[in-house]
Design a protein around this motif. Structure first.
Motif, PDB file in Angstrom:
ATOM      1  N   ALA A   1      38.732  43.779  40.032  1.00  0.00           N
ATOM      2  CA  ALA A   1      39.768  43.572  38.968  1.00  0.00           C
ATOM      3  C   ALA A   1      40.986  43.643  40.343  1.00  0.00           C
ATOM      4  O   ALA A   1      41.167  42.811  40.266  1.00  0.00           O
TER       5      ALA A   1
ATOM      6  N   ALA B   1      38.026  42.507  33.142  1.00  0.00           N
ATOM      7  CA  ALA B   1      38.372  43.445  34.237  1.00  0.00           C
ATOM      8  C   ALA B   1      39.243  42.754  35.537  1.00  0.00           C
ATOM      9  O   ALA B   1      40.694  42.410  35.847  1.00  0.00           O
TER      10      ALA B   1
ATOM     11  N   SER C   1      33.868  43.599  32.671  1.00  0.00           N
ATOM     12  CA  SER C   1      33.465  43.413  33.996  1.00  0.00           C
ATOM     13  C   SER C   1      34.427  42.166  34.013  1.00  0.00           C
ATOM     14  O   SER C   1      35.610  42.149  34.852  1.00  0.00           O
TER      15      SER C   1
ATOM     16  N   ILE D   1      36.460  48.237  38.771  1.00  0.00           N
ATOM     17  CA  ILE D   1      38.090  48.130  39.002  1.00  0.00           C
ATOM     18  C   ILE D   1      38.199  47.717  40.168  1.00  0.00           C
ATOM     19  O   ILE D   1      39.522  46.857  40.506  1.00  0.00           O
ATOM     20  N   THR D   2      37.374  47.832  41.173  1.00  0.00           N
ATOM     21  CA  THR D   2      37.544  46.463  42.342  1.00  0.00           C
ATOM     22  C   THR D   2      37.729  45.385  41.791  1.00  0.00           C
ATOM     23  O   THR D   2      37.749  45.116  42.553  1.00  0.00           O
TER      24      THR D   2
ATOM     25  N   TRP E   1      32.580  52.074  37.054  1.00  0.00           N
ATOM     26  CA  TRP E   1      33.506  51.798  36.919  1.00  0.00           C
ATOM     27  C   TRP E   1      34.324  52.094  38.233  1.00  0.00           C
ATOM     28  O   TRP E   1      35.482  50.928  37.766  1.00  0.00           O
ATOM     29  N   ILE E   2      33.806  52.734  39.061  1.00  0.00           N
ATOM     30  CA  ILE E   2      34.828  51.868  40.167  1.00  0.00           C
ATOM     31  C   ILE E   2      34.296  50.755  40.504  1.00  0.00           C
ATOM     32  O   ILE E   2      35.036  49.197  41.266  1.00  0.00           O
TER      33      ILE E   2
ATOM     34  N   ALA F   1      35.949  49.507  47.190  1.00  0.00           N
ATOM     35  CA  ALA F   1      37.382  50.336  46.474  1.00  0.00           C
ATOM     36  C   ALA F   1      37.887  50.577  48.179  1.00  0.00           C
ATOM     37  O   ALA F   1      39.232  49.850  47.500  1.00  0.00           O
TER      38      ALA F   1
END
Lengths: 616, 102
Positions: free
Chosen positions: A421, A497, A494, A418-419, A414-415, A292
């Motif tokens: 994305a 994202a 994913s 987001i990473t 979830w991290i 991240a």
């Protein structure tokens, strides 16, 4: 015997020929030696692997005893198992493509033979690293690739920044290697051997540690080594600077192979980590946080190689997340696909830079789609692969990691999403800035020669289709299988994202190019913070580098060395001088005074002799 | 036949040696200093010969001859040095010949 040593011998021979004779032989011959040795190496790897067949059990070749001292016995032993097989193919395959590419890329550069000599030496050490059958031999390869990394980062050593970057990489790696060597000592004192088979056999008989035990400590020390080599928090700082080296080096060493050595090592030690859940969990956290953190920094970098460098750090974080979540095969799978698409991204970036006479700034590119079409299409392939767009390679490996992460800890999942994305965003940002819009520089971009574009095309095919190599299936026997429930839901999350990341990048950099600047100026403080990489280099500088430098200068140098050590020596010298100054007065030149001394001495001798006689 | 006792020779030898030392220490003319050295050597020769006679042994004689040979050689070298010094310095006062120092 399958003569595994030949795999090492070819690149070593290439290194020796080019290193010793390269200055005298022609450039064509240097190229032939360099590429030929790696090709032979690849051929031999393939032949050995075909001969060995299924590789149900590790195949070991023992050559000679390297070190014998007391209880310590280390042999020069090479082994091949399925994990090694994967690594061998990646290293030699991608290595060969990059060697071919480099022949074109380095064509106009000075020190051509030196470059290829170092590159072959790197291949030798990297193959030694993956073939080693004990920890000490692995460590030799580990240090050797570090050395080659240093030499090649500092290839343009006339430039101070390159020399500094090389030093930084070397020194930061020393910190990690210190942890690694402690782990090796601890392994030896615990198990009395450094052989993989012996150690992992003994480990498998042990119970899983609930708290901090010996195995946990070993695992954490190994992890320190891995964070150094594989550029994880807190030792990742050297990798972005390592981009000072020539681009093929960035592709081969600092994206595809060497930096994955830490991932390989952790996977190799899976037996230890599986019995040390605390260490394994630390691996996962380090990985996900690095993924991240580096992705955030990568969002705003303007140097195309810096973007890819932070991307590499981030993707290595993914691999560690996979390992830490217990899905070792997923981590290795991502290692393989990452080797394809990240090598391709770097080579593509190199091709772009080549066409722009070395320009690396994204702000001075743009509109190159039609001018360098092969580069563009292959980089597009790499971008969709790394962004995780199905059905390309990155999707498969990343999905495997994220599924494992979900089972391990939803927070990490979830991290990771987001990473993903952010990954899609920064890669497509770089792509759009390079190839879309209008050309913002002054040069005359031209497509690179075929010697460079053919490796790009091959890697593009691998990036697209590499996901269908069933690496996890192949490695199933090497690592304990955990229940995998492929969840369509998780994949959907994913993928969406990733797609939204691409969409946002398109919005910012193609559809409304001004939007990015507006947002950047609105969030000026935050933007500056991220743009300056969270000031981590500055913090390290203030917290570690400067105290060390000042302590060395003021305490160790001025006080201890100059004051005490030199002072002692100088004081002895000056005291001798002072005594001599007094005594030399005796040497008056006056013969009669000499004679008087002689007489006085004779009298003294007689008196002493008389006293002694009397005493007896 | 009344023989001279050993102690007389030794006393004479000691006296001669002491005169040699005093001359060596006190006199400033280099020739005189040289003669003082010869005197000391001969004082020693005297005690050698005296002991040789006393003990009826030939060793002392041999030593005495050795001393004479050395003294002769030394005289040759020494006088040559003195000549050389005099040519250079135009003096034979040893207090003035003191440049060989720290």
């Amino acid at each position: 015997m399958h003569h595994l040593w030949l795999i090492l011998a070819f690149p070593l021979a290439g290194f020796l020929v080019n290193g010793l004779l390269g200055r005298r032989i022609s450039k064509t011959l240097v190229t032939a030696v360099a590429i030929g040795s790696v090709s032979l190496c690849l051929v031999w790897v393939v032949k050995v692997l075909l001969d060995l067949g299924g590789l149900g059990a590790p195949y070991v070749e023992r050559y000679f005893t390297w070190i014998q001292s007391g209880d310590l016995k280390v042999g020069f032993d090479l082994s091949v198992d399925r994990l090694t097989a994967v690594m061998l193919l990646v290293v030699t395959g991608v290595g060969l493509l990059i060697h071919i590419y480099a022949a074109g890329y380095m064509d106009h550069e000075g020190g051509y033979y030196r470059f290829f000599a170092f590159l072959n030496l790197f291949m030798f050490f990297m193959l030694l690293l993956v073939l080693a059958a004990n920890f000490l031999l692995l460590f030799v390869g580990w240090e050797g690739v570090g050395l080659c990394s240093y030499l090649l980062i500092g290839f343009y050593f006339i430039r101070k920044s390159a020399a500094d970057a090389g030093k930084k990489a070397f020194i930061v790696n020393r910190i990690g290697d210190f942890g690694f060597s402690l782990a090796i000592y601890l392994l030896f004192t615990t198990f009395g051997s450094l052989d993989f088979a012996t150690i992992f056999g003994a480990v498998n008989e042990r119970a899983t540690e609930s708290g901090i035990g010996t195995l946990t400590v070993i695992g954490l020390l190994l992890l320190i080594g891995a964070t150094g080599k594989s550029a994880q928090i807190p030792l990742y700082v050297w990798l972005p600077d390592a981009m000072e080296g020539p681009t093929p080096v960035s592709a081969l060493i600092h994206a595809a192979t060497m930096v994955t050595a830490g991932v390989y090592m952790v996977a190799r030690c899976s037996a230890i980590y599986l019995r040390a859940p605390v260490a394994l969990n630390t691996v996962a956290w380090i990985g996900v946080l690095t993924a991240a953190f580096a992705a955030i920094i990568g969002l705003v970098q303007n140097d195309i190689k810096k973007v890819f460098a932070y991307s590499t750090v981030s993707q290595l974080g993914y691999m560690f997340l996979g390992l830490g979540a217990g899905a070792f095969s997923a981590g290795i799978f991502h290692l393989v696909t990452h080797a394809f698409f990240k090598a391709l991204l770097f080579l593509g970036a190199g091709s772009v830079m080549h066409s722009l006479n070395g320009e690396q700034d994204l702000r001075k590119m743009g509109g190159l789609r039609r001018r360098v079409p092969v580069t563009f299409w292959s980089m597009l392939c790499a971008s969709v692969a790394i962004a995780g767009v199905p059905p390309f390679s990155g999707f498969h490996s990343k999905d495997a990691i994220l599924v494992a992460a979900w089972r391990h800890s939803p927070l990490m999942y979830w991290i990771g999403v987001i990473t993903a994305a952010m990954t899609a965003f920064y890669i497509f940002r770089a792509l759009f800035l390079t190839f879309w819009g209008n050309y913002r520089g002054e040069g005359h971009p031209h497509e690179s020669p075929p010697v460079m574009t053919i490796p790009l095309a091959v890697l593009a095919l691998l990036s697209l289709g590499g996901g269908y190599f069933d690496v996890p299936g192949f490695l199933r026997s090497a690592f304990p299988v955990r229940q995998t429930h492929n969840s369509e839901m998780l994949a959907l999350i994913s993928v969406s994202a990733s797609l939204s990341g691409i969409a946002v990048a398109w919005l910012f950099y193609v559809y409304r190019p001004a939007l990015a600047d507006v947002i950047a100026s609105k969030l000026k403080g935050l933007y500056q913070l991220v743009y300056n990489k969270f000031y981590v280099d500055e913090i390290y500088d203030a917290a570690i580098v400067r105290p060390v430098v000042h302590g060395s200068t003021n305490l160790l140098w001025q006080a201890v060395d100059a004051g005490i050590i030199d002072g002692l020596v100088n004081r002895i010298g000056s005291q001798s001088c002072a005594v001599g100054n007094v005594l030399r007065r005796l040497q008056s030149g006056n013969i009669r005074s000499y004679a008087a001394w002689v007489v006085a001495g004779a009298v003294l001798a007689v008196v002493v002799a008389g006293f002694l006689r009397g005493a007896i | 036949m009344i023989s001279v006792p050993l102690s007389w020779y030794l006393v004479l030898s000691a006296v001669l040696f002491a005169i040699g030392i005093s001359g060596f220490l006190i006199r400033r003319n280099i020739i005189t200093v040289f003669m003082s050295i010869e005197l000391m050597l001969n004082a020693v020769n005297l005690s050698f010969v005296a002991f040789a006679r006393q003990f009826r042994a030939v060793d002392g004689h041999i030593f005495a001859f050795f001393v004479m040979v050395v003294a002769a050689a030394e005289a040759a070298v020494g006088l040559a040095i003195i000549l050389a010094v005099f040519r250079n310095r135009a003096t034979l006062q040893i207090d003035e010949i003191d440049s060989m120092k720290y």
